[in-house]
Motif scaffolding. Sequence first.
Motif, PDB file in Angstrom:
ATOM      1  N   ASP A  92      46.291  38.944  40.837  1.00  0.00           N
ATOM      2  CA  ASP A  92      44.932  39.412  40.578  1.00  0.00           C
ATOM      3  C   ASP A  92      44.482  38.899  39.209  1.00  0.00           C
ATOM      4  O   ASP A  92      44.859  39.434  38.183  1.00  0.00           O
ATOM      5  N   ILE A  93      43.664  37.861  39.204  1.00  0.00           N
ATOM      6  CA  ILE A  93      43.230  37.236  37.956  1.00  0.00           C
ATOM      7  C   ILE A  93      42.402  38.207  37.114  1.00  0.00           C
ATOM      8  O   ILE A  93      42.306  38.078  35.904  1.00  0.00           O
ATOM      9  N   GLY A  94      41.846  39.240  37.734  1.00  0.00           N
ATOM     10  CA  GLY A  94      41.152  40.292  36.999  1.00  0.00           C
ATOM     11  C   GLY A  94      42.086  41.016  36.033  1.00  0.00           C
ATOM     12  O   GLY A  94      41.632  41.689  35.109  1.00  0.00           O
ATOM     13  N   GLN A  95      43.385  40.878  36.252  1.00  0.00           N
ATOM     14  CA  GLN A  95      44.406  41.502  35.389  1.00  0.00           C
ATOM     15  C   GLN A  95      45.054  40.463  34.467  1.00  0.00           C
ATOM     16  O   GLN A  95      46.184  40.647  34.016  1.00  0.00           O
ATOM     17  N   ALA A  96      44.367  39.375  34.196  1.00  0.00           N
ATOM     18  CA  ALA A  96      44.925  38.283  33.390  1.00  0.00           C
ATOM     19  C   ALA A  96      45.347  38.728  31.991  1.00  0.00           C
ATOM     20  O   ALA A  96      46.242  38.137  31.391  1.00  0.00           O
ATOM     21  N   THR A 106      40.073  31.189  39.483  1.00  0.00           N
ATOM     22  CA  THR A 106      40.332  30.341  38.320  1.00  0.00           C
ATOM     23  C   THR A 106      40.953  31.166  37.192  1.00  0.00           C
ATOM     24  O   THR A 106      40.525  32.282  36.927  1.00  0.00           O
ATOM     25  N   ILE A 107      41.937  30.586  36.542  1.00  0.00           N
ATOM     26  CA  ILE A 107      42.629  31.239  35.434  1.00  0.00           C
ATOM     27  C   ILE A 107      41.752  31.163  34.184  1.00  0.00           C
ATOM     28  O   ILE A 107      41.282  30.082  33.836  1.00  0.00           O
ATOM     29  N   PRO A 108      41.551  32.296  33.487  1.00  0.00           N
ATOM     30  CA  PRO A 108      40.771  32.248  32.245  1.00  0.00           C
ATOM     31  C   PRO A 108      41.474  31.393  31.183  1.00  0.00           C
ATOM     32  O   PRO A 108      42.697  31.380  31.110  1.00  0.00           O
ATOM     33  N   GLU A 109      40.693  30.714  30.374  1.00  0.00           N
ATOM     34  CA  GLU A 109      41.240  29.834  29.335  1.00  0.00           C
ATOM     35  C   GLU A 109      42.229  30.549  28.417  1.00  0.00           C
ATOM     36  O   GLU A 109      43.228  29.992  28.019  1.00  0.00           O
ATOM     37  N   PHE A 110      41.926  31.815  28.073  1.00  0.00           N
ATOM     38  CA  PHE A 110      42.748  32.507  27.076  1.00  0.00           C
ATOM     39  C   PHE A 110      44.193  32.759  27.503  1.00  0.00           C
ATOM     40  O   PHE A 110      45.028  33.064  26.670  1.00  0.00           O
ATOM     41  N   VAL A 111      44.490  32.639  28.802  1.00  0.00           N
ATOM     42  CA  VAL A 111      45.884  32.839  29.231  1.00  0.00           C
ATOM     43  C   VAL A 111      46.574  31.554  29.674  1.00  0.00           C
ATOM     44  O   VAL A 111      47.786  31.542  29.842  1.00  0.00           O
TER      45      VAL A 111
END
Length: 108
Positions: free
Chosen positions: A53-57, A79-84
């Motif tokens: 769950d990318i919402g829990q990145a 899509t994976i957020p840049e910060f992770v």
Amino acid sequence: MSMDVIVAGPDEDDIAAALEAEGATVARLNGVISRPALEEAGIVDADLYVLTDIGQATTIPIVCDLSEDVRTVAYARDTIPEFVKGQLDLAVDPQLMDAGIVADELTS
């Protein structure tokens, strides 16, 4: 050698079952995932953290802070957020790679 894995988020693509089929011991986390929940699930001793769950990145930096040895994997369509991105060892889209293939690679 048994591998301890935490699968975080809904598992619509059956990555947990595929990892178990490869001999891994899997703990599952759902809902809003907090640092205490990760600790209770055994993240400090885990070999692998699989986020579905990318919402829990935001859990990725927490996992990396709690354990230097854990490998982090995103197995999700989003899509994976840049910060992770810099803290992830691997990002895989389930539409591109079947759970069985991913589990085999992660456990070998």
